[in-house]
Design a protein around this motif. Structure first.
Motif, PDB file in Angstrom:
ATOM      1  N   ASP A  39       0.762  -1.339   0.041  1.00 14.15           N
ATOM      2  CA  ASP A  39      -0.096  -0.067  -0.014  1.00 14.15           C
ATOM      3  C   ASP A  39       0.813   1.245  -0.067  1.00 14.15           C
ATOM      4  N   ASP A  59      -3.758   5.008   8.384  1.00 18.19           N
ATOM      5  CA  ASP A  59      -4.428   3.625   8.077  1.00 18.19           C
ATOM      6  C   ASP A  59      -4.700   3.588   9.920  1.00 18.19           C
ATOM      7  N   LYS A  96      -9.779   2.250   1.381  1.00 15.54           N
ATOM      8  CA  LYS A  96      -8.968   1.916   0.101  1.00 15.54           C
ATOM      9  C   LYS A  96      -9.397   0.982  -0.956  1.00 15.54           C
ATOM     10  N   VAL A 103      -9.399  -1.298  -3.958  1.00 12.93           N
ATOM     11  CA  VAL A 103      -8.184  -2.351  -4.348  1.00 12.93           C
ATOM     12  C   VAL A 103      -7.493  -2.265  -5.738  1.00 12.93           C
ATOM     13  N   THR A 148      -8.591  -0.167   4.910  1.00 16.54           N
ATOM     14  CA  THR A 148      -9.687  -1.217   4.595  1.00 16.54           C
ATOM     15  C   THR A 148     -10.586  -1.267   5.067  1.00 16.54           C
TER      16      THR A 148
END
Length: 141
Positions: free
Chosen positions: A16, A62, A114, A116, A93
């Motif tokens: 990422d 994150d 996020k 993909v 995510t």
């Protein structure tokens, strides 16, 4: 050092990190992107900012990280007198309602799940750049 304030990316997943850096590079982002690979590294920036180093224009954070999780980092940033005005965009995510609610309760400025696919991620990077680095006005410190 550039004339533009940096972006701090707080992300533990190397894939990422690479994806984000490539997306911003492809967009020819003028801002330097600094990387903290977990919450502890992100919090280690605080003394540097307190000493006068340029505050980031935005922090991309994150949530699910080792050592210190993203919500703990957010809590510290948003209660710090000098850092609470720095926009924090959760880039994670997690689609959990609990995470979204807690992030906003702690002062997150935005919450993005996020994507993909690389093309979708490029769109997200473009929107982050345009809004937080070009259009958004920050208070003078």
């Amino acid at each position: 050092m550039t004339a533009y304030p940096p972006i701090l990316l707080v992300e533990d997943n190397p894939v990422d990190v690479d994806l984000t850096l490539r997306a911003f590079k492809r967009r020819k982002l003028a801002n330097e992107v600094l990387v903290a690979r977990d919450g502890e590294e992100a919090l280690a920036w605080i003394p540097r900012w307190e000493a006068g180093e340029a505050l980031p224009t935005v922090i991309l954070l994150d949530l699910n990280m080792p050592r210190v999780d993203g919500l703990s980092v957010l809590r510290v940033l948003k209660t710090h007198p000098r850092l609470r005005s720095v926009p924090v965009v959760i880039l994670t995510t997690s689609k959990e309602d609990r995470d979204v609610s807690t992030a906003y309760d702690l002062g997150a400025n935005s919450y993005i799940v996020k994507p993909v696919e690389f093309d979708k991620f490029m769109e997200v990077a473009q929107q982050i750049e345009l809004y937080w680095c070009v259009f958004n006005e920050m208070p003078r410190v």
